[in-house]
Design an enzyme around this catalytic site. Structure first.
Site, PDB file in Angstrom:
ATOM      1  N   PRO A 233     -20.670   9.887  -4.505  1.00  0.00           N
ATOM      2  CG  PRO A 233     -19.205   8.630  -5.815  1.00  0.00           C
ATOM      3  CD  PRO A 233     -19.259   9.509  -4.599  1.00  0.00           C
TER       4      PRO A 233
ATOM      5  CB  THR B 295     -16.383   8.710   4.819  1.00  0.00           C
ATOM      6  OG1 THR B 295     -16.328   7.617   5.751  1.00  0.00           O
ATOM      7  CG2 THR B 295     -17.386   9.729   5.306  1.00  0.00           C
TER       8      THR B 295
ATOM      9  NE  ARG C  35      -3.847   0.044   2.167  1.00  0.00           N
ATOM     10  CZ  ARG C  35      -4.386   0.695   3.192  1.00  0.00           C
ATOM     11  NH1 ARG C  35      -4.102   0.347   4.432  1.00  0.00           N
ATOM     12  NH2 ARG C  35      -5.192   1.704   2.993  1.00  0.00           N
TER      13      ARG C  35
ATOM     14  CG  HIS D 157      -8.513   6.177  10.873  1.00  0.00           C
ATOM     15  ND1 HIS D 157      -9.510   5.866   9.964  1.00  0.00           N
ATOM     16  CD2 HIS D 157      -9.135   6.276  12.073  1.00  0.00           C
ATOM     17  CE1 HIS D 157     -10.673   5.786  10.604  1.00  0.00           C
ATOM     18  NE2 HIS D 157     -10.476   6.033  11.872  1.00  0.00           N
TER      19      HIS D 157
ATOM     20  CB  VAL E 131      -3.283   6.354   6.498  1.00  0.00           C
ATOM     21  CG1 VAL E 131      -4.158   6.120   7.724  1.00  0.00           C
ATOM     22  CG2 VAL E 131      -3.541   5.263   5.449  1.00  0.00           C
TER      23      VAL E 131
HETATM   24  P1  OAD Z   1     -14.669   3.193   2.419  1.00  0.00           P
HETATM   25  O1  OAD Z   1     -13.783   2.500   1.432  1.00  0.00           O
HETATM   26  O2  OAD Z   1     -15.418   2.384   3.396  1.00  0.00           O
HETATM   27  O3  OAD Z   1     -15.741   4.101   1.661  1.00  0.00           O
HETATM   28  C1  OAD Z   1     -15.378   4.911   0.580  1.00  0.00           C
HETATM   29  C2  OAD Z   1     -16.529   5.827   0.261  1.00  0.00           C
HETATM   30  O4  OAD Z   1     -16.108   6.720  -0.767  1.00  0.00           O
HETATM   31  C3  OAD Z   1     -17.796   5.146  -0.261  1.00  0.00           C
HETATM   32  O5  OAD Z   1     -18.929   5.684   0.377  1.00  0.00           O
HETATM   33  C4  OAD Z   1     -17.808   5.496  -1.753  1.00  0.00           C
HETATM   34  O6  OAD Z   1     -19.140   5.624  -2.280  1.00  0.00           O
HETATM   35  C5  OAD Z   1     -17.132   6.847  -1.734  1.00  0.00           C
HETATM   36  N1  OAD Z   1     -16.479   7.251  -2.989  1.00  0.00           N
HETATM   37  C6  OAD Z   1     -15.922   6.455  -3.944  1.00  0.00           C
HETATM   38  N2  OAD Z   1     -15.371   7.191  -4.907  1.00  0.00           N
HETATM   39  C7  OAD Z   1     -15.565   8.490  -4.577  1.00  0.00           C
HETATM   40  C8  OAD Z   1     -15.204   9.753  -5.162  1.00  0.00           C
HETATM   41  N3  OAD Z   1     -14.517   9.794  -6.305  1.00  0.00           N
HETATM   42  N4  OAD Z   1     -15.583  10.884  -4.533  1.00  0.00           N
HETATM   43  C9  OAD Z   1     -16.256  10.838  -3.366  1.00  0.00           C
HETATM   44  N5  OAD Z   1     -16.621   9.686  -2.761  1.00  0.00           N
HETATM   45  C10 OAD Z   1     -16.275   8.525  -3.353  1.00  0.00           C
HETATM   46  O7  OAD Z   1     -13.729   4.259   3.135  1.00  0.00           O
HETATM   47  P2  OAD Z   1     -13.905   5.076   4.496  1.00  0.00           P
HETATM   48  O8  OAD Z   1     -15.328   5.415   4.753  1.00  0.00           O
HETATM   49  O9  OAD Z   1     -12.923   6.174   4.443  1.00  0.00           O
HETATM   50  O10 OAD Z   1      -9.941   2.735   8.841  1.00  0.00           O
HETATM   51  O11 OAD Z   1     -13.441   4.026   5.544  1.00  0.00           O
HETATM   52  C11 OAD Z   1     -13.281   4.471   6.873  1.00  0.00           C
HETATM   53  C12 OAD Z   1     -12.201   3.721   7.560  1.00  0.00           C
HETATM   54  O12 OAD Z   1     -12.455   2.335   7.481  1.00  0.00           O
HETATM   55  C13 OAD Z   1     -10.822   3.867   6.959  1.00  0.00           C
HETATM   56  O13 OAD Z   1     -10.134   5.001   7.418  1.00  0.00           O
HETATM   57  C14 OAD Z   1     -10.158   2.640   7.427  1.00  0.00           C
HETATM   58  C15 OAD Z   1     -11.266   1.697   7.042  1.00  0.00           C
HETATM   59  O14 OAD Z   1     -11.349   0.463   7.416  1.00  0.00           O
HETATM   60  C16 OAD Z   1      -8.799   2.336   9.409  1.00  0.00           C
HETATM   61  O15 OAD Z   1      -7.850   1.958   8.745  1.00  0.00           O
HETATM   62  C17 OAD Z   1      -8.801   2.447  10.890  1.00  0.00           C
END
Ligand code: OAD
Length: 247
Positions: free
Chosen positions: A219, A193, A73, A123, A107
């Protein structure tokens, strides 16, 4: 309550708000070429779920496997660049010093590389190294013996990535500052998110309960849609410049 979908209305909230908070997640960096957390498992790693790798127990059980996953990564993240969404936030902060607090779950360091100052990284930082166990006098990160993972040749302590794993507490002062920003903002933008991981996702609820307007930029649907006054369906790199540029 039905959430509005009108970007011009959110633009008006933005102009009015004295204090703004942004909570970003993996979707923020998707257009930079960083796969979102749940899409990230490709190739060699496709058979593992992130929840099975990103824990202390997984690292202790198989340090090489987890270290190598983070190494892959890191390798992927070091060659990517901030996108128009990161730049729009950083430029807004520069035009309006002290008005926008940026809280990120990411991160990858892309907000900082775009020029955002004081980013609250809930994070951690994938490029940082730290010791797995409390370091003794013999443990010096600079002198760790190369390996998968590197280790202290005196006591065997292992180097781990400086991220928050599932089940670990968030850095206390950072979370406190993020909660304070959520409690005191008048507008929170929740960008990219899924809203499924706490306590980060809870910051949107804190903001809403404290009286802020909450607008989601994504989206797709997220678990926080019920908390939002506005749902802007679009990507970070397209919606954020349109929203922030003229303000
Ligand atoms: P996720 O991978 O769970 O979610 C990503 C989000 O981004 C989804 O809701 C997608 O619809 C959205 N998305 C995708 N492409 C996009 C774009 N171009 N513009 C805007 N939105 C878009 O990621 P997180 O919610 O960040 O934690 O996950 C939260 C945490 O869970 C992470 O920080 C990590 C993970 O497990 C740790 O590592 C502690």
């Amino acid at each position: 309550m039905t959430a509005i979908t009108d970007i011009a209305a959110v633009g008006a909230w933005l102009r009015d708000a004295r204090a703004i908070a942004v909570l970003s997640g993996a979707g923020m960096s998707a257009e930079s070429g960083v796969p979102t957390f749940r899409d990230a498992q490709t190739g060699l790693w496709a058979k593992f779920r992130p929840e099975e790798l990103a824990t202390e127990a997984a690292f202790r059980a198989d340090p090489r496997r987890v270290w190598d996953w983070y190494a892959s990564r890191r390798e992927m993240m070091k060659d990517v660049h901030p996108n128009a969404g990161h730049h729009a936030i950083a430029a807004f902060q520069q035009r309006h010093p002290g008005r926008l607090t940026l809280i990120t779950q990411n991160v990858d360091g892309l907000h900082q590389r775009a020029g955002s100052i004081g980013t609250l990284c809930l994070h951690g930082d994938i490029f940082a190294d730290r010791w797995l166990d409390t370091p003794r006098n013999c443990c010096h990160i600079d002198h760790a013996v190369a390996g998968h993972p590197p280790y202290c040749d005196r006591c065997g302590n292992l180097v781990r990535p400086g991220v928050v794993w599932f089940g670990e507490p968030l850095p206390y002062a950072t979370l406190e500052a993020a909660q304070q920003a959520a409690r005191t903002c008048e507008l929170m933008l929740v960008v990219g998110t899924a809203g499924a991981v706490y306590p980060a996702a809870g910051l949107a609820q804190v903001a809403r309960q404290a009286g802020a307007r909450v607008a989601i930029i994504n989206p797709a649907a997220s678990d926080l849609d019920d908390v939002a006054h506005a749902l802007l369906s679009g990507t970070a790199a397209s919606v954020l410049p349109a929203l922030l540029a003229g303000v």
